[in-house]
Design a protein around this motif. Structure first.
Motif, PDB file in Angstrom:
ATOM      1  N   UNK A  97       0.781  -1.274   0.170  1.00 13.45           N
ATOM      2  CA  UNK A  97      -0.006  -0.067   0.128  1.00 13.45           C
ATOM      3  C   UNK A  97       0.893   1.164  -0.087  1.00 13.45           C
ATOM      4  N   UNK A  98       0.414   2.161  -0.818  1.00 14.57           N
ATOM      5  CA  UNK A  98       1.271   3.499  -0.704  1.00 14.57           C
ATOM      6  C   UNK A  98       0.304   4.803  -0.686  1.00 14.57           C
ATOM      7  N   UNK A  99       0.518   5.557   0.370  1.00 16.35           N
ATOM      8  CA  UNK A  99      -0.381   6.773   0.698  1.00 16.35           C
ATOM      9  C   UNK A  99       0.647   8.146   0.094  1.00 16.35           C
ATOM     10  N   UNK A 100       0.042   8.876  -0.432  1.00 16.03           N
ATOM     11  CA  UNK A 100       0.812   9.940  -0.957  1.00 16.03           C
ATOM     12  C   UNK A 100      -0.436  11.349  -1.400  1.00 16.03           C
ATOM     13  N   UNK A 101       0.252  12.288  -1.534  1.00 14.82           N
ATOM     14  CA  UNK A 101      -1.033  13.423  -1.820  1.00 14.82           C
ATOM     15  C   UNK A 101      -0.301  14.394  -3.153  1.00 14.82           C
ATOM     16  N   UNK A 102       0.779  14.239  -3.619  1.00 17.03           N
ATOM     17  CA  UNK A 102       1.361  15.374  -4.543  1.00 17.03           C
ATOM     18  C   UNK A 102       1.962  14.424  -5.637  1.00 17.03           C
ATOM     19  N   UNK A 103       2.386  15.169  -6.824  1.00 18.09           N
ATOM     20  CA  UNK A 103       2.654  14.539  -8.007  1.00 18.09           C
ATOM     21  C   UNK A 103       3.919  13.474  -7.641  1.00 18.09           C
ATOM     22  N   UNK A 104       4.986  13.942  -7.122  1.00 17.31           N
ATOM     23  CA  UNK A 104       6.040  12.853  -6.708  1.00 17.31           C
ATOM     24  C   UNK A 104       5.682  11.560  -6.331  1.00 17.31           C
ATOM     25  N   UNK A 105       4.274  11.445  -5.848  1.00 21.56           N
ATOM     26  CA  UNK A 105       3.949  10.213  -5.251  1.00 21.56           C
ATOM     27  C   UNK A 105       3.025   9.424  -6.353  1.00 21.56           C
ATOM     28  N   UNK A 106       2.770  10.017  -7.426  1.00 21.82           N
ATOM     29  CA  UNK A 106       1.929   9.349  -8.571  1.00 21.82           C
ATOM     30  C   UNK A 106       2.466   8.022  -9.267  1.00 21.82           C
ATOM     31  N   UNK A 107       3.907   7.921  -9.193  1.00 24.10           N
ATOM     32  CA  UNK A 107       4.213   6.751  -9.800  1.00 24.10           C
ATOM     33  C   UNK A 107       4.325   5.783  -8.766  1.00 24.10           C
ATOM     34  N   UNK A 108       4.348   5.841  -7.426  1.00 22.84           N
ATOM     35  CA  UNK A 108       4.100   4.875  -6.412  1.00 22.84           C
ATOM     36  C   UNK A 108       2.677   4.421  -6.464  1.00 22.84           C
ATOM     37  N   UNK A 109       1.753   5.481  -6.275  1.00 23.58           N
ATOM     38  CA  UNK A 109       0.227   4.953  -6.346  1.00 23.58           C
ATOM     39  C   UNK A 109      -0.252   4.298  -7.666  1.00 23.58           C
ATOM     40  N   UNK A 110       0.485   4.469  -9.022  1.00 21.64           N
ATOM     41  CA  UNK A 110      -0.051   3.727  -9.915  1.00 21.64           C
ATOM     42  C   UNK A 110       0.675   2.448 -10.111  1.00 21.64           C
ATOM     43  N   UNK A 111       1.406   1.922  -9.224  1.00 15.51           N
ATOM     44  CA  UNK A 111       2.329   0.962  -9.065  1.00 15.51           C
ATOM     45  C   UNK A 111       1.980  -0.105  -8.059  1.00 15.51           C
TER      46      UNK A 111
END
Length: 174
Positions: free
Chosen positions: A105-119
């Motif tokens: 699971x990954x939790x993030x809020x901004x564009x630098x987190x997008x790659x993690x969220x999509x993976x």
């Protein structure tokens, strides 16, 4: 795959810091020292995951002695600051822990987190995350970053894995 099934498979939970475990504000004192405020409920949730055998990682782009101190205070498995490529670090953590991105699971809020969220197998964000991140998330917490969003994800994972009753018993609740 539904949200409960995704949460039931999680063996590693990773979190961005600024805007996720904090409200995103950067506060500096007169000497230029950075200050951050963390919500105790989020910290308790991270510790509960670790105690339940789910590894926790903090991954942040900013170099921060405060983040390192918070990670030590909570006795977290992985704390990485000054990270330029969060997905690369997340992959390294997965390899070290013997888990797949699908079990993460990954939790993030901004564009630098997008790659993690999509993976990852369970992508999550605080309620005040950027719209693009909310669109990429499987779970949007009912709380803003730094105000219980991380705890909401922790509670979701624990409940999906049937570990929430153990937590309540541990603290004297039926």
């Amino acid at each position: 795959m539904d949200l409960q099934t995704r949460a039931a498979r999680i063996r590693l939970a990773a979190f961005d810091v600024d805007g996720t475990l904090t409200d995103g504000r950067l506060i500096f004192d007169a000497q230029g020292n950075e200050l951050k405020a963390f919500h105790v409920h989020d910290g308790q949730g991270l510790r509960l995951l670790e105690d339940a055998g789910i590894r926790v990682a903090l991954i942040t782009a900013r170099r921060s002695a405060i983040v390192q101190a918070r990670g030590r205070d909570l006795r977290l498995s992985h704390v990485h600051d000054g990270v330029a490529d969060k997905l690369a670090v997340l992959r390294q953590i997965c390899q070290a822990e013997g888990v797949t991105l699908d079990e993460t699971a990954y939790m993030g809020d901004d564009y630098p987190d997008l790659g993690c969220l999509q993976s990852v197998g369970l992508a999550a964000c605080p309620s005040d995350a950027l719209p693009d991140l909310r669109a990429a998330a499987h779970f949007t917490a009912g709380f803003a970053g730094g105000h219980g969003a991380a705890r909401a994800l922790c509670d979701l994972i624990l409940a999906a894995q049937g570990k929430d009753a153990d937590v309540r018993r541990r603290f004297g609740a039926g």
